[in-house]
Design an enzyme around this catalytic site. Structure first.
Site, short mmCIF file in Angstrom:
data_model
loop_
_atom_site.label_atom_id
_atom_site.label_comp_id
_atom_site.label_asym_id
_atom_site.label_seq_id
_atom_site.Cartn_x
_atom_site.Cartn_y
_atom_site.Cartn_z
N SER A 65 -28.57 71.63 36.00
CA SER A 65 -29.74 71.70 36.89
C SER A 65 -30.99 72.28 36.25
O SER A 65 -32.04 72.32 36.89
CB SER A 65 -29.40 72.49 38.16
OG SER A 65 -28.64 71.70 39.04
N LYS A 68 -34.10 70.23 36.48
CA LYS A 68 -35.08 70.29 37.57
C LYS A 68 -36.38 70.99 37.16
O LYS A 68 -37.37 70.93 37.90
CB LYS A 68 -34.45 70.99 38.79
CG LYS A 68 -33.27 70.22 39.39
CD LYS A 68 -32.72 70.92 40.62
CE LYS A 68 -31.61 70.13 41.29
NZ LYS A 68 -30.30 70.31 40.65
N SER A 123 -31.57 74.79 44.16
CA SER A 123 -31.05 73.75 43.26
C SER A 123 -30.48 72.55 44.00
O SER A 123 -29.51 71.92 43.56
CB SER A 123 -30.00 74.33 42.31
OG SER A 123 -29.91 73.55 41.14
#
Length: 420
Positions: A65, A68, A123
Site C-alpha cells: 500500500s 498509494k 489504506s
C-alpha cells in the site's frame, strides 16, 4: 505608400547545457550503522536529496500500500478536492478490490478530499480504485499516469499495475525509487497535510460503515517528530513502511520494504535517528547565487538561484565527493524578461544521480524592443494632399471668376438704369 515595421528580437545565449563541477564533502560514515531486517532500505535527506543509508536500494520489490503515495500525489495534482465522486460498479470486481476497505458501494458519493483520507490514513483499497477512476477515467488510464509520473520523478525501476498496491505480477518498485517518489509527494503541502493527520471522521449516510479514519503509521503516534507517510502490507510484500521525520527544520525520509515482522518500526526509528546523529546539512549555494547569464536584446541578465542548494555531510568529515551543477538553457527564445522571472533551471547531480532541479531567475528586467517604422507625416499623405490643394485652388479660381462675372453684370445693369 507602404509602411514598414521593423521589430528587432535579438536574444543570444551565453549558456547552453553548461556543466559546472564543485568539490564537496559527500555524506559518508560507517559509524553505528542501523541493522535493518527488511530486504530493502533507503534513507534520504529531503533538503539535499542525498543518500544517507541504503540496503539493496535497487532491488525490485512489491510496495504493497505504499503504492498509494503515488495515487494520492496524482489525485492532488490533477483533481479538485471539493469534487463529489461517485463510486462505480468496478468496486464489485473482487480481483481488483479486496482487503482493507471502507465498503463503498456503486452509486455512493463522497468528496475527493474524504476519499483521500480513507486511502492515505485507513489504506482503503476501494477508495484508491474510486480515486483512480475519477482522475483517469478508468483504472488502466490512471495506472499509465502513475508510471509516467514515476519516470518524471526518476523512479526508473518502478512499474505500477494498480492504484492500491494489491499483489500483481509486475507491480514493483525499489527502496531508492520509493524514497524519490515520497520526497516529491511530501514537498506538496496538501499531500503532507494528509499523511501527518492522525485521524479524520468521514460523514456517510449509510449506517454500519467505517467513518473514523485512523492513520496506521504507528510511528506517527509514538514520536512527535514523525510527520508521515504510509504503511503497507500484503503476504507477498510483507511489511513495508515509508516514514518522514523532521527535527530542527531538517527532514529525512526513510523506506523499508519486505520486512518480516513488526520490528519494521524499531528499524525505521533507528535508521532515522542514525541520519540525524551522523549527518548534518549546510547551505552549499544560497538562494540568489549567480550561476550563469544570458543576453536579452544585447543586455546581460544574470541567472540567480531561486532556492538554496543544500549539502549533507557526515559529522566526522571523512571522505569527499563531487556535486555537479548542470545549467539548462531557457525552454524558449525570450525577447523580454522581468526581474525574478524563472527563465531556466539548474540540475544538481551527485555523480550520475540527479538530486534536484531548481529554478534560475532573471536578475533584472529587460523590456521588449519597440516596433520600428517609417515616420508618418502629420495629416494626409503627400499625394492626396497635393490633389486636395489642387482641387481647392481650382475651386478658389472658379469662385473668383464667377464673382468677377457677377460684379460686371451688376455694373452693366446699373449703367443701363442710369441711361434710361
Amino acid at each position: 505608400m507602404k509602411f514598414i515595421m521593423v521589430v528587432i528580437l535579438t536574444v543570444s545565449m551565453i549558456i547552453s547545457n553548461i556543466s559546472v563541477t564543485y568539490a564537496s564533502n559527500m555524506p559518508s560514515t560507517n559509524q553505528s550503522l542501523p541493522q535493518i531486517h527488511g530486504e530493502g532500505a533507503y534513507l534520504i535527506d529531503v533538503q539535499s536529496g542525498q543518500t544517507l543509508f541504503a540496503k539493496n536500494p535497487d532491488e525490485q520489490l512489491a510496495p504493497a500500500s505504499t503504492t498509494k503515495i503515488m495515487t494520492g500525489l496524482l489525485a492532488i495534482e490533477r483533481g479538485n478536492l471539493n469534487d463529489i465522486v461517485t463510486a462505480s460498479s468496478t468496486l464489485l470486481n473482487s480481483k481488483l478490490v479486496y482487503g482493507t476497505q471502507i465498503y463503498l458501494r456503486p452509486g455512493e458519493q463522497m468528496s475527493l478530499q474524504n476519499l483521500l483520507y480513507a486511502m492515505l490514513l485507513n489504506s482503503a483499497n476501494d477508495a484508491a480504485v474510486t480515486v483512480a477512476e475519477y482522475i483517469g477515467g478508468n483504472v488502466s488510464n490512471f495506472v499509465a499516469l502513475m508510471n509516467q509520473r514515476a519516470l518524471e520523478i526518476g523512479a526508473t525501476r518502478t512499474h505500477f499495475v494498480n492504484p492500491s498496491g494489491l499483489t500483481a505480477d509486475g507491480h514493483v518498485t525499489t527502496a531508492h525509487d520509493l524514497a524519490l517518489i515520497a520526497r516529491v509527494a511530501y514537498q506538496n503541502p496538501v499531500f503532507a497535510q494528509y499523511v501527518r493527520t492522525k485521524s479524520h471522521v468521514i460523514p456517510r449516510a449509510k449506517p454500519d460503515v467505517p467513518t473514523q479514519m485512523m492513520n496506521e503509521n504507528k510511528l506517527l503516534w509514538r514520536d512527535s517528530d514523525v510527520d508521515g507517510i504510509k504503511t503497507g502490507y500484503t503476504a507477498a510484500a510483507e511489511n513495508c513502511l515509508v516514514a518522514s521525520m523532521t527535527r530542527n527544520g531538517r527532514q529525512l525520509i526513510g523506506v523499508i520494504l519486505k520486512s518480516p515482522g513488526r520490528e519494521i518500526y524499531t528499524d525505521m526509528q533507528a535508521m532515522l535517528d542514525y541520519g540525524f546523529t551522523q549527518y548534518t546539512d549546510q547551505v552549499y549555494k544560497p538562494a540568489g547565487s549567480v550561476l550563469g547569464a544570458i543576453t536579452v536584446n544585447n543586455e546581460k541578465v544574470d541567472l540567480k538561484l531561486g532556492k538554496p542548494i543544500y549539502l549533507t555531510q557526515g559529522v566526522n568529515g571523512q571522505t569527499s565527493s563531487v556535486l555537479s551543477l548542470k545549467i539548462l538553457s531557457p525552454s524558449k527564445i525570450l525577447n523580454s524578461v522581468e526581474e525574478g522571472q524563472a527563465v531556466s533551471q539548474v540540475q544538481v547531480y551527485d555523480g550520475g544521480n540527479l538530486l534536484d532541479t531548481l529554478p534560475l531567475n532573471a536578475s533584472r528586467t529587460v523590456l521588449p524592443p519597440k516596433a520600428q517604422e517609417d515616420p508618418k507625416p502629420n495629416g494626409l499623405p503627400w499625394p492626396l494632399g497635393i490633389m486636395s490643394l489642387g482641387v481647392f485652388l481650382l475651386f478658389l479660381y472658379r469662385f473668383k471668376l464667377l464673382a468677377k462675372r457677377q460684379a460686371r453684370k451688376r455694373i452693366l445693369l446699373a449703367r443701363r438704369r442710369e441711361s434710361s
